[in-house]
Write an enzyme that holds these catalytic residues in place. Structure first.
Site, PDB file in Angstrom:
ATOM      1  N   GLY A  14       0.907  -1.333   0.023  1.00  0.00           N
ATOM      2  CA  GLY A  14       0.147  -0.149  -0.075  1.00  0.00           C
ATOM      3  C   GLY A  14       0.941   1.152   0.118  1.00  0.00           C
ATOM      4  O   GLY A  14       0.522   2.287   0.432  1.00  0.00           O
ATOM      5  N   SER A  16       2.597   2.364  -2.676  1.00  0.00           N
ATOM      6  CA  SER A  16       2.491   2.753  -4.057  1.00  0.00           C
ATOM      7  C   SER A  16       3.783   2.382  -4.795  1.00  0.00           C
ATOM      8  O   SER A  16       4.530   3.095  -5.741  1.00  0.00           O
ATOM      9  CB  SER A  16       2.607   4.308  -4.059  1.00  0.00           C
ATOM     10  OG  SER A  16       1.397   4.883  -3.338  1.00  0.00           O
ATOM     11  N   SER A  17       4.467   0.998  -4.498  1.00  0.00           N
ATOM     12  CA  SER A  17       5.399   0.458  -5.156  1.00  0.00           C
ATOM     13  C   SER A  17       5.294   0.330  -6.397  1.00  0.00           C
ATOM     14  O   SER A  17       6.319   0.476  -7.509  1.00  0.00           O
ATOM     15  CB  SER A  17       6.148  -0.729  -4.354  1.00  0.00           C
ATOM     16  OG  SER A  17       4.941  -1.571  -4.311  1.00  0.00           O
ATOM     17  N   ASP A  61      -1.214   8.301  -6.893  1.00  0.00           N
ATOM     18  CA  ASP A  61       0.086   7.979  -6.590  1.00  0.00           C
ATOM     19  C   ASP A  61       1.045   8.358  -7.455  1.00  0.00           C
ATOM     20  O   ASP A  61       2.086   8.811  -7.142  1.00  0.00           O
ATOM     21  CB  ASP A  61       0.180   6.199  -6.742  1.00  0.00           C
ATOM     22  CG  ASP A  61      -0.833   5.640  -5.541  1.00  0.00           C
ATOM     23  OD1 ASP A  61      -1.227   6.521  -4.649  1.00  0.00           O
ATOM     24  OD2 ASP A  61      -1.095   4.510  -5.708  1.00  0.00           O
ATOM     25  N   ASN A 104      -2.374  -7.665  -3.790  1.00  0.00           N
ATOM     26  CA  ASN A 104      -2.104  -7.332  -5.001  1.00  0.00           C
ATOM     27  C   ASN A 104      -3.229  -7.055  -5.879  1.00  0.00           C
ATOM     28  O   ASN A 104      -4.115  -7.643  -6.023  1.00  0.00           O
ATOM     29  CB  ASN A 104      -1.468  -8.717  -5.785  1.00  0.00           C
ATOM     30  CG  ASN A 104      -0.836  -8.380  -6.951  1.00  0.00           C
ATOM     31  OD1 ASN A 104      -1.398  -7.498  -8.006  1.00  0.00           O
ATOM     32  ND2 ASN A 104      -0.086  -9.286  -7.374  1.00  0.00           N
ATOM     33  N   LYS A 105      -3.586  -5.424  -6.071  1.00  0.00           N
ATOM     34  CA  LYS A 105      -4.638  -5.189  -6.769  1.00  0.00           C
ATOM     35  C   LYS A 105      -4.867  -5.842  -8.214  1.00  0.00           C
ATOM     36  O   LYS A 105      -5.960  -5.999  -8.496  1.00  0.00           O
ATOM     37  CB  LYS A 105      -4.515  -3.528  -6.902  1.00  0.00           C
ATOM     38  CG  LYS A 105      -4.634  -2.945  -5.696  1.00  0.00           C
ATOM     39  CD  LYS A 105      -4.663  -1.316  -5.917  1.00  0.00           C
ATOM     40  CE  LYS A 105      -3.343  -0.917  -6.409  1.00  0.00           C
ATOM     41  NZ  LYS A 105      -3.169   0.708  -6.483  1.00  0.00           N
TER      42      LYS A 105
END
Length: 329
Positions: A14, A16-17, A61, A104-105
């Site tokens: 969470g 923003s990698s 992001d 994992n979005k």
């Protein structure tokens, strides 16, 4: 191009990698080809790029990845994209704590279902107010077209939407379309088989969260004596709404927020998409060291799987500058 990649952001946390990687790739590709774009143009291109993997993400992001400046938070606004400085009060630190639950979005449907619920709520609200609902995609669009405040939009949500989940049949009836039209014209590929949607809860969260963001900025600008306390209360309200209205928390995040508040955080909430990842807590600077020690002991050192991750999972942070290219002199 031959690229070597390295990073310190924990994946699927969470923070923003994935967006950081996309933004870095965009910047490097421009540099390697001798091209230039403004930060705003780059942010918008990188936002569109991420949607190719199937995640219906916004652009916050990517925008902060390019527009961030050292020493100041930013209020990000869209249509058009712009960033406004928000001076944070002294006397408090923001602490990141990783729940160590990965989400994992791109591999799950939770995130895209929320996006679709907001889109469907947009269309039902638009139709109820006589707007051209077919062209409306975001809850912000409804507010903008009606020219009303966030507080007034919350009243409209109460009047138009019901708390019970909407079936696809009810949505079709409200909009006067067939199930086939709903699936082909509105629903995304990975929400085709979803049978019920919570529209009231998602719309209420979005409008109330937007109001909290503006209130946060107002408090920072006015800097009252109890600013830290007021900001902490907004963070706590935000977390309750994320947990109960947007339903994007998880048991580990709930536990971690409770621990952070127990050991001195004035406010604590999840950050990122949710369903795992990190919390961000506002902690008085004079309590910071004790806070870090106690949270480590209560959350990380009590779990065999989290114990090896504790050193990279809990840290104080402050606003830094955005993506840039270092050129050898």
């Amino acid at each position: 191009m031959n690229c070597l990649l390295d990073g310190t952001i924990p994946p699927s946390s969470g923070l923003s990698s994935s967006s950081a990687l996309v933004c870095c790739a965009g910047l490097v590709t421009l540099r390697a080809n001798g091209k230039t774009l403004s930060k705003v143009e780059l942010a918008e291109i990188c936002t569109k790029s991420e949607r190719y993997i199937g995640t219906e993400g916004g652009g916050m992001d990517q925008s902060i990845s390019f527009l961030a400046e050292e020493g100041t938070a930013k209020l990000i606004e869209f249509s058009p994209l712009r960033a406004t400085d928000v001076r944070l009060p002294s006397g408090a630190a923001f602490v990141i704590a990783n729940s160590c639950v990965e989400m994992n979005k791109a591999a799950t449907s939770h995130y895209n279902i929320r996006v679709m619920e907001c889109r469907l709520a947009t269309k039902l609200l638009s139709k109820s107010k006589g707007l051209d609902w077919k062209k409306m995609l975001r809850l912000h669009d409804v507010q903008s077209k009606l020219g009303v405040s966030l507080e007034e939009m919350l009243t409209i949500v109460e009047e138009v939407l019901h708390p019970e989940p909407y079936s696809t049949e009810e949505i079709c009836k409200c909009l006067g379309i067939s199930l086939e039209e709903l699936r082909s014209q509105i629903l995304s590929q990975n929400t085709q088989e979803v049978s019920t949607f919570k529209l009231y809860q998602r719309a209420k969260h979005v409008y109330s969260e937007a109001a909290r963001v503006l209130e946060f900025k107002k408090i920072c600008n006015e800097a009252p004596a109890n600013a830290i306390q007021l900001l902490g209360e907004l963070m706590n309200q935000s977390y309750i709404s994320c947990r109960e209205m947007y339903e994007c928390s998880c048991p580990e995040l709930d536990r971690l927020v409770d621990i952070c508040l127990q050991f001195g955080a004035i406010g604590s909430r999840l950050t990122g998409a949710g369903w795992g990842g990190c919390t961000v807590s506002m902690v008085p600077t004079d309590k910071l060291n004790t806070f870090l020690k106690n949270v480590k002991k209560a959350y990380y050192q009590t779990d065999v799987q989290r114990l090896p991750l504790e050193n990279n999972s809990l840290f104080a942070t402050k606003p830094g500058r955005g993506a840039l290219v270092f050129v050898e002199a």
